[in-house]
Design an enzyme around this catalytic site. Sequence first.
Site, PDB file in Angstrom:
ATOM      1  NE  ARG A 284      -4.241  -1.501   0.114  1.00 42.30           N
ATOM      2  CZ  ARG A 284      -4.385  -2.524  -0.714  1.00 42.30           C
ATOM      3  NH1 ARG A 284      -3.439  -2.802  -1.600  1.00 42.30           N
ATOM      4  NH2 ARG A 284      -5.482  -3.274  -0.665  1.00 42.30           N
ATOM      5  CD  GLU A 313      -2.941   3.265  -5.193  1.00 40.31           C
ATOM      6  OE1 GLU A 313      -4.063   2.813  -5.482  1.00 40.31           O
ATOM      7  OE2 GLU A 313      -1.995   2.543  -4.860  1.00 40.31           O
ATOM      8  CG  HIS A 332      -3.030  -0.696  -6.780  1.00 40.72           C
ATOM      9  ND1 HIS A 332      -3.466  -0.045  -5.643  1.00 40.72           N
ATOM     10  CD2 HIS A 332      -2.920  -2.003  -6.421  1.00 40.72           C
ATOM     11  CE1 HIS A 332      -3.620  -0.908  -4.666  1.00 40.72           C
ATOM     12  NE2 HIS A 332      -3.297  -2.116  -5.117  1.00 40.72           N
TER      13      HIS A 332
END
Length: 371
Positions: A284, A313, A332
């Site tokens: 993360r 993000e 991601h």
Amino acid sequence: MREILKSSTGGTNTDLAENVLVTLSQKEPPEGYSRLVKKFPNCTFNFYALEEWDGLWHFGIPDDSPRLSELLRQATVLLVDWTLPNIEQVPNLKIVQLSISGFDRVVKQPLYTDTGITFCTSNGIYSTKIAEHVFLTLLSIRNSFDQLLSQQHSRIWDDIAYPRPKDLSGTTIGILGYGSIGRQVARIASGLGMKIHAYTASPRPTPASRADRGYILPGTGDRNGQLPDAWFSGTDKPSLHTFLSGVDVLVCSLPLTDLTRHMLSTAEFEILGRRKAYVVNVSRGGIIDHDALTKALKAGLLAGASLDVTEPEPLPTDSELWTMRDVVITPHISGTGRGYVARVVDLLEANLERLSAGESMFNVVKRGRGY
């Protein structure tokens, strides 16, 4: 909402009797669904197709379908991503099987915080693809692959300009969080001749304590914890710094919690800078203080960074990280691949089997830890 309903038929000799609702953002029941229906004849299975996923960080299954409302009300086991129902929608729910591994998207939702419902993550099903991504990006940076690709596109054959990097054999990879992903990374690293240092929150002094008791894809990972050359543990800075001091490549594969947020910041990058380490983050974005990382890269402390996850993000367009040399940024996608929904069904099947046998299910979230 689009709905496709399947009911249970067929049989094997199991006494398990649960009302299982599978909710996924796809039109048809996933591969393996019919196998579940036949294997657990005393269970009722229903599939409900949610709308296609249309954005990040959406929460709450909307209560806009009478049929869905009834399915939720009846459900005792629910397979879902992180789009959880409200508590009042699921009065009979006992178990939630998530199709994701990162629990930080769920940990503050009322269905978890305000109930005693058992939650299971999908840890283990993404390990192979994410580990591939770790070495794809790491080797790309170390071997100046962007330069080689640019030369190819320009039809240039120039072996003189190639920087001739050392291989990874004999270097030390530090794996911060030795779960299913970290163990698969270790498996590949071992094949490359790397030394492996593992870091976990709690001590692992015995062979039994080093075993992985979560869900594991056959033939992957490090089930018995035999690959690390050294183990480190702790939740304090001195323990973390001791671990980081011997690392050439750092891979972050631990969950995001209040304890791990910005775990890597200025002091940690200064320690990693003593060996000019590489940093790879596939967990993360919040694990890393990105301002501190940017400064460390600009100062030449680090040899490079691979960031599949960022904070926030998506990464803002004005971030300096986008244009830095020896930095790879991906959106991601390290765990994205074909066949993962079928793996989720396999995991649900394994957990239903264990539930039927009165055994502990795989990947049960420990309350208080948040993973």
